[in-house]
Design a protein around this motif. Structure first.
Motif, short mmCIF file in Angstrom:
data_model
loop_
_atom_site.label_atom_id
_atom_site.label_comp_id
_atom_site.label_asym_id
_atom_site.label_seq_id
_atom_site.Cartn_x
_atom_site.Cartn_y
_atom_site.Cartn_z
N GLU A 1 -55.04 -23.12 24.52
CA GLU A 1 -54.71 -21.75 24.11
C GLU A 1 -55.40 -21.45 22.79
OE1 GLU A 1 -50.84 -18.80 23.37
OE2 GLU A 1 -50.53 -20.96 23.67
N VAL A 2 -56.14 -20.35 22.75
CA VAL A 2 -56.86 -19.92 21.56
C VAL A 2 -56.15 -18.71 20.98
CG1 VAL A 2 -59.08 -19.17 20.61
CG2 VAL A 2 -59.02 -20.74 22.57
N TYR A 3 -56.00 -18.66 19.67
CA TYR A 3 -55.24 -17.59 19.02
C TYR A 3 -56.18 -16.57 18.38
CZ TYR A 3 -51.79 -21.17 19.79
OH TYR A 3 -51.01 -22.14 20.39
N GLY A 4 -55.69 -15.35 18.30
CA GLY A 4 -56.50 -14.27 17.77
C GLY A 4 -57.20 -13.52 18.89
N PRO A 5 -57.93 -12.47 18.54
CA PRO A 5 -58.62 -11.67 19.56
C PRO A 5 -59.73 -12.47 20.23
CG PRO A 5 -59.27 -10.99 17.36
CD PRO A 5 -58.14 -11.94 17.18
N GLU B 1 -65.22 -8.99 16.69
CA GLU B 1 -65.89 -9.75 15.63
C GLU B 1 -64.87 -10.31 14.64
OE1 GLU B 1 -69.75 -9.02 12.70
OE2 GLU B 1 -69.14 -7.54 14.20
N ARG B 2 -65.07 -11.55 14.25
CA ARG B 2 -64.22 -12.23 13.27
C ARG B 2 -65.08 -13.14 12.41
NH1 ARG B 2 -60.55 -16.73 16.34
NH2 ARG B 2 -60.22 -15.22 18.00
N VAL B 3 -64.48 -13.73 11.37
CA VAL B 3 -65.20 -14.75 10.61
C VAL B 3 -65.13 -16.06 11.40
CG1 VAL B 3 -64.84 -13.64 8.38
CG2 VAL B 3 -63.16 -15.30 9.21
N GLY B 4 -65.84 -17.07 10.93
CA GLY B 4 -66.00 -18.30 11.69
C GLY B 4 -64.82 -19.23 11.67
N VAL B 5 -63.66 -18.73 12.05
CA VAL B 5 -62.41 -19.50 12.04
C VAL B 5 -61.76 -19.37 13.41
CG1 VAL B 5 -60.11 -19.71 11.02
CG2 VAL B 5 -62.06 -19.14 9.57
N ILE B 6 -61.43 -20.50 14.03
CA ILE B 6 -60.81 -20.50 15.36
C ILE B 6 -59.66 -21.49 15.36
CG2 ILE B 6 -61.16 -20.89 17.83
CD1 ILE B 6 -64.24 -20.67 17.09
N SER B 7 -58.47 -21.04 15.76
CA SER B 7 -57.31 -21.92 15.87
C SER B 7 -56.89 -22.01 17.33
CB SER B 7 -56.16 -21.41 15.00
OG SER B 7 -56.50 -21.51 13.63
N PHE B 8 -56.48 -23.21 17.73
CA PHE B 8 -56.12 -23.43 19.13
C PHE B 8 -55.14 -24.58 19.24
CE2 PHE B 8 -59.73 -26.13 18.18
CZ PHE B 8 -59.46 -27.33 18.82
N ASN B 9 -54.53 -24.69 20.42
CA ASN B 9 -53.67 -25.82 20.76
C ASN B 9 -54.02 -26.32 22.15
OD1 ASN B 9 -51.75 -26.68 18.69
ND2 ASN B 9 -50.96 -24.58 18.78
N ILE B 10 -53.74 -27.59 22.38
CA ILE B 10 -53.95 -28.22 23.67
C ILE B 10 -52.58 -28.54 24.27
CG2 ILE B 10 -55.00 -30.15 24.90
CD1 ILE B 10 -56.89 -30.48 22.48
N GLU B 11 -52.35 -28.09 25.48
CA GLU B 11 -51.05 -28.29 26.13
C GLU B 11 -50.68 -29.78 26.16
OE1 GLU B 11 -48.90 -27.39 30.46
OE2 GLU B 11 -50.94 -26.69 30.04
N GLY B 12 -49.46 -30.07 25.72
CA GLY B 12 -48.96 -31.44 25.75
C GLY B 12 -49.39 -32.31 24.59
N ALA C 1 -49.03 -15.19 14.71
CA ALA C 1 -49.76 -15.73 15.87
C ALA C 1 -48.83 -16.36 16.90
CB ALA C 1 -50.77 -16.76 15.40
N GLY C 2 -47.54 -16.52 16.56
CA GLY C 2 -46.59 -17.14 17.48
C GLY C 2 -46.66 -18.65 17.49
N THR C 3 -47.17 -19.24 16.40
CA THR C 3 -47.31 -20.70 16.34
C THR C 3 -46.48 -21.31 15.22
OG1 THR C 3 -49.31 -20.36 14.99
CG2 THR C 3 -49.62 -20.71 17.36
N GLU C 4 -45.46 -20.59 14.76
CA GLU C 4 -44.70 -21.09 13.62
C GLU C 4 -43.91 -22.35 13.94
OE1 GLU C 4 -41.75 -18.26 12.34
OE2 GLU C 4 -41.55 -17.46 14.36
N GLN C 5 -43.68 -22.66 15.21
CA GLN C 5 -42.94 -23.86 15.57
C GLN C 5 -43.84 -25.07 15.79
OE1 GLN C 5 -39.63 -23.84 15.43
NE2 GLN C 5 -39.75 -21.66 14.90
N ARG C 6 -45.14 -24.87 15.97
CA ARG C 6 -46.00 -26.00 16.31
C ARG C 6 -47.27 -26.10 15.49
NH1 ARG C 6 -48.69 -24.80 22.17
NH2 ARG C 6 -49.27 -26.97 21.78
N GLY C 7 -47.64 -25.05 14.74
CA GLY C 7 -48.91 -25.09 14.03
C GLY C 7 -50.07 -24.99 15.00
#
Length: 386
Positions: free
Chosen positions: A296-300, A305-316, A348-354
Motif C-alpha cells: 500500500e502506497v500513501y499519498g496521491p 506531482e510531488r517531491v521525491g518522498v514515498i511512504s508505503f507498507n507491506i501487508e503482514g 494518511a491513516g497510518t498512525e497505528q503502524r507508521g
C-alpha cells in the motif's frame, strides 16, 4: 555490497565533492572567528559566511542577504520564527501534515501563551486548497504556518496561493521548506513569504548542523537566544542590526562554507532540473510499488506531482522490520516509523503502524529504483507465502 541510499528526506548523501573541499579549506587555512576580530584570518572567515548568505539569497530571491539568519537546522529556525512572533491571544492556521518542528513549537505556544491553533485537513483527493485555509481564518489570526511539502507523502502545498491569501487577510506567512529548499523553486517576494525556514543538509546538499531563516525586513521577532554577537558589545541589550540580532555566538564557519558549495551545486544544476529528475524517479517508484501485491502506497498517485518522498507498507510486515530487511539483506537505506510527523500519519491513516519511507536525491538512479522494487517484491512474496 553497495549501499543504495534512499533516505534523502532526512539528509542527502552523498554530498558534492566541493562541500568537503570548502570545509577542509576553512579548517586548514582560516578557521578563525568570523565577526569577532579585525585581523586577516577573521575577515576571511567573515567573508566565507557572507558568501553563503549571498548564494542563498540568489536561490530564494532575497533582496538583502542580511535578512537571512543562520541556525543549526530548520528546527531552530522554526522555533525562532514561532516563539519570537506569537503573543497571547493570537490564532495560527497550519496544515495537518506538519512535522513536529512546526507542531511542537505551536503546541507549546498554545499551552503557555493561550495561542489558538487550527490545522487544516486535505480533501478526498489528499490535496490542500487555499480556500480551505481561508475558511479557517479568524479576526485574531496572526500567522499562517505551513510546510511546503510533506515529509511523509511528498504532497506539495499551493504556496503561492497561500501567500496571496495571507496578504489579503493581513496575516504573516511562515513556510517550512525542509523538503523543498533546493528541490522546488522558491522566491520569497513572488510567493509573498514573510519567513522561510530551511535546513542546509537536505536539498541544499550542505553538511548537517546548518540551516537558516529568512525574515522580511518589516517583521521584528524577539530573539530566541541572547549573547555575544561581535557588534554593539557595550550595550546590555541584544543588537538591533541584522543579522547580528538573531545570531548570537560563534558561527559554524566550516559548515557554512560547505553549505555555500552545496547551494552553488544546486544553482548550477538548476532547481527545476533537480525536481524534474527526482519526480521521474518518484513516478517510476510509485507505479512499480502499486503493481506489487500486498503493498500500500500513501499519498496521491503518480498523476499528481510531488517531491521525491514515498511512504508505503507491506501487508503482514511491520514497517520497522521491512526497513531492517531492506537494509541488512539488500543494502537499501530507508526510514521506518513515524518520521516526526504524527499529524501527517493521522492524515494518511497510518498512525497505528507508521510506514516505510523511500526518498530520492540527485545522486540516485533508475537502477536504484529497480533494486528497491525487486527487494519489496521479494519481501512481500515471502511474507504472503509464509
Amino acid at each position: 555490497m553497495r549501499v543504495i541510499y534512499l533516505d534523502n528526506a532526512a539528509s542527502t548523501w552523498p554530498k558534492p565533492p566541493a562541500v568537503k573541499e570548502n570545509m577542509a579549506e576553512v579548517i586548514e587555512h582560516f578557521a578563525a572567528n568570523p565577526g569577532r576580530g579585525g585581523h586577516a584570518l577573521a575577515m576571511k572567515a567573515s567573508k566565507a559566511v557572507f558568501r553563503t548568505r549571498v548564494e542563498l539569497s540568489r536561490l530564494f530571491g532575497i533582496q538583502n542577504p542580511n535578512d537571512l539568519f543562520f541556525y543549526m537546522n530548520a528546527t531552530q529556525a522554526l522555533n525562532q520564527a514561532i516563539k519570537g512572533l506569537l503573543k497571547e491571544g493570537d490564532h495560527v492556521v497550519s496544515s495537518s501534515i506538519e512535522h513536529n518542528s512546526v507542531r511542537r513549537p505551536l503546541e507549546y505556544m498554545a499551552r503557555t501563551k493561550k495561542v489558538e491553533l487550527t490545522f487544516v485537513e486535505p480533501r478526498e483527493d489528499q490535496l490542500y486548497y487555499a480556500e480551505d485555509f481561508e475558511r479557517a481564518m479568524k479576526p485574531n489570526t496572526r500567522l499562517l504556518a505551513v510546510s511546503h511539502a510533506s515529509n511523509l507523502t511528498g504532497v506539495i502545498l499551493p504556496i503561492a496561493e497561500l501567500g496571496d491569501l495571507a496578504k489579503q487577510n493581513q496575516v504573516l506567512f511562515l513556510v517550512d521548506a525542509s523538503q523543498t529548499a533546493g528541490v522546488l523553486p522558491i522566491h520569497v517576494g513572488e510567493m509573498k513569504i514573510d519567513m522561510l525556514a530551511f535546513p542546509g543538509h537536505k536539498g541544499l546538499y550542505g553538511p548537517q548542523g546548518t540551516g537558516g531563516l529568512y525574515v522580511h525586513p518589516s517583521v521584528d521577532l524577539e530573539p530566541l537566544i541572547h549573547g555575544g554577537t561581535g557588534s554593539q558589545s557595550e550595550a546590555i541589550d541584544q543588537p538591533t542590526t541584522r543579522p547580528d540580532r538573531y545570531e548570537s555566538g560563534t558561527a559554524n564557519t566550516v559548515g557554512l562554507a560547505g553549505l555555500q558549495a552545496g547551494v552553488s551545486f544546486v544553482l548550477e544544476k538548476g532547481v527545476e532540473n533537480i525536481h524534474a529528475y527526482e519526480w521521474k524517479l518518484t513516478k517510476q517508484t510509485i507505479k512499480g510499488l502499486r503493481q506489487i501485491k500486498g503493498v500500500e502506497v500513501y499519498g496521491p498517485g503518480e498523476e499528481v506531482e510531488r517531491v521525491g518522498v514515498i511512504s508505503f507498507n507491506i501487508e503482514g510486515v511491520d514497517a520497522s522490520e521491512a526497513s531492517f530487511i531492506l537494509d541488512q539483506q539488500y543494502g537499501i537505506a530507508t526510514r521506518a516509523g513515524y518520521h516526526c510527523t504524527p499529524l501527517g500519519h493521522r492524515t494518511a491513516g497510518t498512525e497505528q503502524r507508521g510506514a516505510v519511507r523511500a526518498s530520492f536525491g540527485v545522486f540516485n538512479t533508475e537502477q536504484d529504483v529497480e533494486a528497491l522494487l525487486n527487494a519489496v517484491r521479494e519481501i512481500a512474496s515471502a511474507f504472503q507465502s509464509s
